[in-house]
Design a protein around this motif. Sequence first.
Motif, PDB file in Angstrom:
ATOM      1  N   GLY A 185       0.828  -1.196   0.000  1.00 63.85           N
ATOM      2  CA  GLY A 185       0.000   0.000   0.000  1.00 63.85           C
ATOM      3  C   GLY A 185       0.863   1.247   0.000  1.00 63.85           C
ATOM      4  N   ILE A 186       0.224   2.394  -0.188  1.00 61.35           N
ATOM      5  CA  ILE A 186       0.957   3.663  -0.182  1.00 61.35           C
ATOM      6  C   ILE A 186       0.358   4.594   0.865  1.00 61.35           C
ATOM      7  N   VAL A 187       1.228   5.378   1.508  1.00 58.66           N
ATOM      8  CA  VAL A 187       0.807   6.287   2.566  1.00 58.66           C
ATOM      9  C   VAL A 187       1.805   7.439   2.651  1.00 58.66           C
ATOM     10  N   ASP A 188       1.359   8.567   3.126  1.00 57.91           N
ATOM     11  CA  ASP A 188       2.254   9.694   3.392  1.00 57.91           C
ATOM     12  C   ASP A 188       3.247   9.264   4.477  1.00 57.91           C
ATOM     13  N   PRO A 189       4.553   9.417   4.240  1.00 58.56           N
ATOM     14  CA  PRO A 189       5.530   8.946   5.234  1.00 58.56           C
ATOM     15  C   PRO A 189       5.436   9.645   6.580  1.00 58.56           C
ATOM     16  N   ASP A 190       4.729  10.762   6.647  1.00 56.79           N
ATOM     17  CA  ASP A 190       4.577  11.469   7.917  1.00 56.79           C
ATOM     18  C   ASP A 190       3.212  11.245   8.558  1.00 56.79           C
ATOM     19  N   ARG A 191       2.344  10.390   7.913  1.00 61.42           N
ATOM     20  CA  ARG A 191       0.973  10.279   8.412  1.00 61.42           C
ATOM     21  C   ARG A 191       0.502   8.831   8.542  1.00 61.42           C
ATOM     22  N   TYR A 192       1.415   7.892   8.611  1.00 61.02           N
ATOM     23  CA  TYR A 192       0.953   6.512   8.780  1.00 61.02           C
ATOM     24  C   TYR A 192       0.494   6.282  10.215  1.00 61.02           C
ATOM     25  N   ILE A 193      -0.349   5.283  10.377  1.00 58.41           N
ATOM     26  CA  ILE A 193      -0.946   4.945  11.675  1.00 58.41           C
ATOM     27  C   ILE A 193      -0.274   3.678  12.193  1.00 58.41           C
ATOM     28  N   THR A 194      -0.128   3.550  13.477  1.00 58.95           N
ATOM     29  CA  THR A 194       0.404   2.315  14.055  1.00 58.95           C
ATOM     30  C   THR A 194      -0.706   1.585  14.813  1.00 58.95           C
ATOM     31  N   ALA A 195      -0.360   0.406  15.316  1.00 62.10           N
ATOM     32  CA  ALA A 195      -1.367  -0.440  15.953  1.00 62.10           C
ATOM     33  C   ALA A 195      -1.277  -0.436  17.473  1.00 62.10           C
ATOM     34  N   ARG A 196      -0.549   0.489  18.060  1.00 60.94           N
ATOM     35  CA  ARG A 196      -0.432   0.546  19.518  1.00 60.94           C
ATOM     36  C   ARG A 196      -1.196   1.762  20.045  1.00 60.94           C
ATOM     37  N   VAL A 197      -2.019   1.524  21.061  1.00 62.77           N
ATOM     38  CA  VAL A 197      -2.823   2.621  21.602  1.00 62.77           C
ATOM     39  C   VAL A 197      -1.922   3.699  22.192  1.00 62.77           C
ATOM     40  N   LYS A 198      -2.457   4.920  22.223  1.00 61.88           N
ATOM     41  CA  LYS A 198      -1.632   6.074  22.579  1.00 61.88           C
ATOM     42  C   LYS A 198      -1.900   6.633  23.975  1.00 61.88           C
ATOM     43  N   LYS A 199      -3.144   6.458  24.493  1.00 62.91           N
ATOM     44  CA  LYS A 199      -3.440   7.201  25.723  1.00 62.91           C
ATOM     45  C   LYS A 199      -4.599   6.563  26.484  1.00 62.91           C
ATOM     46  N   PRO A 200      -4.437   6.344  27.791  1.00 56.55           N
ATOM     47  CA  PRO A 200      -5.571   5.891  28.598  1.00 56.55           C
ATOM     48  C   PRO A 200      -6.727   6.881  28.518  1.00 56.55           C
ATOM     49  N   GLY A 201      -7.925   6.366  28.543  1.00 51.31           N
ATOM     50  CA  GLY A 201      -9.120   7.190  28.435  1.00 51.31           C
ATOM     51  C   GLY A 201      -9.687   7.242  27.037  1.00 51.31           C
ATOM     52  N   ASN A 202      -8.883   6.875  26.026  1.00 51.52           N
ATOM     53  CA  ASN A 202      -9.399   6.834  24.667  1.00 51.52           C
ATOM     54  C   ASN A 202     -10.315   5.631  24.476  1.00 51.52           C
ATOM     55  N   HIS A 203     -11.166   5.728  23.456  1.00 47.96           N
ATOM     56  CA  HIS A 203     -12.141   4.674  23.207  1.00 47.96           C
ATOM     57  C   HIS A 203     -11.682   3.765  22.065  1.00 47.96           C
ATOM     58  N   LEU A 204     -12.160   2.528  22.111  1.00 45.88           N
ATOM     59  CA  LEU A 204     -11.916   1.548  21.052  1.00 45.88           C
ATOM     60  C   LEU A 204     -13.230   1.325  20.317  1.00 45.88           C
ATOM     61  N   VAL A 205     -13.220   1.593  19.008  1.00 43.50           N
ATOM     62  CA  VAL A 205     -14.427   1.533  18.198  1.00 43.50           C
ATOM     63  C   VAL A 205     -14.272   0.428  17.155  1.00 43.50           C
ATOM     64  N   LEU A 206     -15.236  -0.470  17.122  1.00 33.53           N
ATOM     65  CA  LEU A 206     -15.248  -1.588  16.176  1.00 33.53           C
ATOM     66  C   LEU A 206     -16.062  -1.187  14.951  1.00 33.53           C
ATOM     67  N   ILE A 207     -15.485  -1.357  13.769  1.00 37.30           N
ATOM     68  CA  ILE A 207     -16.109  -0.891  12.528  1.00 37.30           C
ATOM     69  C   ILE A 207     -16.148  -2.033  11.527  1.00 37.30           C
ATOM     70  N   GLY A 208     -17.279  -2.164  10.834  1.00 32.58           N
ATOM     71  CA  GLY A 208     -17.358  -3.121   9.739  1.00 32.58           C
ATOM     72  C   GLY A 208     -18.416  -4.177   9.948  1.00 32.58           C
ATOM     73  N   SER A 209     -18.170  -5.350   9.417  1.00 33.71           N
ATOM     74  CA  SER A 209     -19.158  -6.427   9.424  1.00 33.71           C
ATOM     75  C   SER A 209     -19.580  -6.807  10.831  1.00 33.71           C
ATOM     76  N   SER A 210     -20.774  -7.334  10.933  1.00 33.15           N
ATOM     77  CA  SER A 210     -21.246  -7.873  12.208  1.00 33.15           C
ATOM     78  C   SER A 210     -20.486  -9.149  12.542  1.00 33.15           C
ATOM     79  N   THR A 211     -20.393  -9.424  13.818  1.00 28.86           N
ATOM     80  CA  THR A 211     -19.662 -10.599  14.286  1.00 28.86           C
ATOM     81  C   THR A 211     -20.584 -11.806  14.315  1.00 28.86           C
ATOM     82  N   GLY A 212     -20.101 -12.889  13.684  1.00 27.85           N
ATOM     83  CA  GLY A 212     -20.829 -14.157  13.711  1.00 27.85           C
ATOM     84  C   GLY A 212     -19.934 -15.257  14.235  1.00 27.85           C
ATOM     85  N   ARG A 213     -20.344 -16.482  14.048  1.00 27.70           N
ATOM     86  CA  ARG A 213     -19.580 -17.598  14.598  1.00 27.70           C
ATOM     87  C   ARG A 213     -18.521 -18.140  13.627  1.00 27.70           C
ATOM     88  N   ASP A 214     -18.408 -17.568  12.428  1.00 25.16           N
ATOM     89  CA  ASP A 214     -17.430 -18.090  11.479  1.00 25.16           C
ATOM     90  C   ASP A 214     -16.011 -17.780  11.949  1.00 25.16           C
TER      91      ASP A 214
END
Length: 690
Positions: free
Chosen positions: A171-200
Motif C-alpha cells: 500500500g501507499i501512505v504519506d511517510p509522515d501520516r501513517y498509523i500504528t497499531a499501539r494505543v496512545k493514551k488511557p481514556g481513549n475509546h476503542l471503536v469496532l467498525i465493519g461487518s457484524s460478528t458471527g460464529r465463522d
Amino acid sequence: MLPAQDLALLRKTLKRDLTDVELACFENLWSEHCSYRSTRHLLRTLPTEGPGVLLGPGDDAAIVRFSDTCALAVGMESHNHPSYVDPYDGAATGVGGIVRDVLSMGARPIALMDPLYFGPLDSEKNRYIFEHVVAGVGGYGNCIGVPVVRGELVFESSYSGNPLVNVVCVGIVDPDRYITARVKKPGNHLVLIGSSTGRDGLGGASFASRDLSEDAEAADRPSVQIGDPYTEKLLIDAILAMAETGKVLSCRDLGAAGLAGASSEMASTFGAVIHADRVHLRETGMTPREIMLAESQERMLVEVAPEDVILIGAIAERFDLDWSDIGEVIAEPRYIVRYLGETVADLPIDLLVGGAPRCSWEQKPYSAERPFSRPEVPVKDLALAVLAHPDVARKDWVYEQYDKDVQVRSVSLLHDAAVLRLEGKALVLSCGCNPSQIFLKPYDGAANAVIENAGNLACLGAEPLCIVDCLNFASPEQPEVAWQIEQCVLGLGEMARKMGIPIVGGNVSLYNESDEFDTRIMPTPSIGMLGRGEVRRWTAPNEGDLIALVGRTLPDFGGSVLDAVTGCGGPAPAMADPAVVAIVRGLVASGSVTAATDLSRGGLLAALAKVAPRAEVALAGDPLEELFSETCGRFLLAVRDESVLAGVKHRIIGTVGGDTLTIRLERESIVIPPEDLDAALSTTTRTMRY
C-alpha cells in the motif's frame, strides 16, 4: 485445547482457575500462529533496519520510504490450512486479511502478490483445490479493486493435503501520516467498525497451529472465515476517510484470534476494558467466548479520543458500515472483558500478549542429496519434458483470472518482475522461492531465494528496498524440521545482510502436514521483495542481438526441474555470489542490454524459451549441464554489441533470429520449431482446469 503444561503454568501464575473466555484467549494468543513460540528467537537474528525503514516488524505491516512524499506499507501472510478445508473462502479471506493489515496503517492498498504451492495436477483433488484457490484470490482481489500483479506457482507432492497460500500486499501512505497499531493514551475509546460478528472462524488461530487430519474438511470448516469483498471495499474507503481526519490514533485489523487478539495486542502498551455485549452481532445467542474469538471478516478496531467517537461513527455510517463503541484504554496493565455487567476475563495484559513460553525443539541435520544418475533419454525429449513441467510452462489460465490493470499503475507484469508506476518511478515486485532446492540445502537454498528475487528486480534495473517473508514449514516437533527452520532463517539473514536488504516483516506458518496424504511440506521460506528503479517495460531482444550467459554453470541438478521429470538427483546449488546481481542491474539501468532474465527453474533452456524462442545457440560443454543445470546467480542477456560487457565474465552463446530455437551441442543439434515449443509450454494450461 490449551496444552497441559501451559494450563499448569497459568494456574500457578494467576493463583486461580481460568474462566472460559480466559482459556480461549490463551489458547489462541499463545498458539504458534500468534506467538511464534518456536521461532521468535530466530526471527530476532534477521536484519530489520535500513535507511528507508520507517517502521519494521511488530505491527500489522511495515512502512518503508519510497520517496520524500510516499511510503510503502507492506505485509505478507499465509492462509494455508483454511485453503485446504475450503479452498475458495480460505484463499479469499487470506487476501482480505493481508489487505486489512496494510489498510490499518492508513495506507491505500495498491498491489497483491500470491506465491502458491500445490500438490501435482494429476490428482483430481489437487486440481480442485488449485482451481478454487486461484478463483478465491482473483474473485476477492478483483472485487475490492486491488490488482494481483505477481505470483508464483509450484507443484510438488509434499503439498498434497496441505497447499500453501501466501499473499503479499503493498500500500501507499504519506511517510509522515501513517498509523500504528499501539494505543496512545488511557481514556481513549476503542471503536469496532465493519461487518457484524458471527460464529465463522472460531478458533482460527489455534486451528492454524496444528496439522491437518483426515477429517479436516468436515471438522474444521467452522474455523474457516467467510469473506465479503464488497464490504471490504467499503471498509477500505471508510478507514482511509477516517485516517484523513487525523482523528484515528491507532488501528488494527481483526484477524487471528478475532477481537481478543486485536484488542489485547493493540492495548498491550497500557491496558484495556472490552464490553463484549456492545459488539454488533450477526447471530443471536452468542456467548462471550464466541464474541471475543470469532474471526468474522471485514472488521477493524480504531482508537479515538472520546470526543471523536461520534465523528468516526458518522463516517462509518456514510459508507453503510455498522460500528460499536466497545471499549476503553486504561492505565493499568490489565486486559478486562465484561459482558452484561459481569467480568468474564481479567488478566495481566503482558502475560496474555507476550508471555507465551518459548518452545525449544531437538534438531537433527540430514543429508538428502543423491548422486547424479544420467538420464538415458534423448536431449530433445528431455527439453520438451522440462518445458512442459508446470513449474516452467505458461500459467495463462491463472493470470487471466486476475484484474491486473485496475488502479492503472501497471506497466509490465510478466517475465521476471512486476513494474508499477509510482511517483514518477517504478515500484518493482518479485516473490517466491525454490522449495525442492531448499529441502536439499536449507541454508544455501534460502539464501539463494534472496539472490533470485533480487535478480528478478535487477533484470528491470531496480534496486531492492526491503523483503517480507512467509516461513512455511512442517511440524517443528520433528527434529529434521526444527533444523530446517533454523538453517533457513539463518540463510535468509546472511544473504539479506550481504545485499543490504532489510527484512521488515512477515509470518511464520508451522504444522503444515497432512495425515490424509501422509505428507509434510518441503521447507518453503517464501519471500516478497520490493524495489525501486526507473520506469521500464520488459523488452524482447532484437533480431541479430548477441545472446550472452553471465555467471558460472555447475552440474547443479538436485531439486531441478530435470530432477523432477527424471529423478536424476545430483547436488543442489550452493549459495551464489550476489555481486553478479549488481552488475546486471547496472547494465540494465544504463540501457546497455536489450533484454535480460535470470536463470532459475528449467535452467538455460527455460530462459531461452522466454527470451529468445527463435535463435541459433552453440554450447560446448556437457549438454545436460549446459541446458538444465539450475546453478543460482546466472543471467541471460541480449546485447547489440559485446563491448558493453567489457569487464564482465560472460560467454556469447548465440544470436537472436531464425525460424526455430536451434541448439548446437558437441555431438548433436536439437531443433525446436515454434509449434513444438508452444505445445510444450501450453501443456500445463490445458490440464489446469478441474
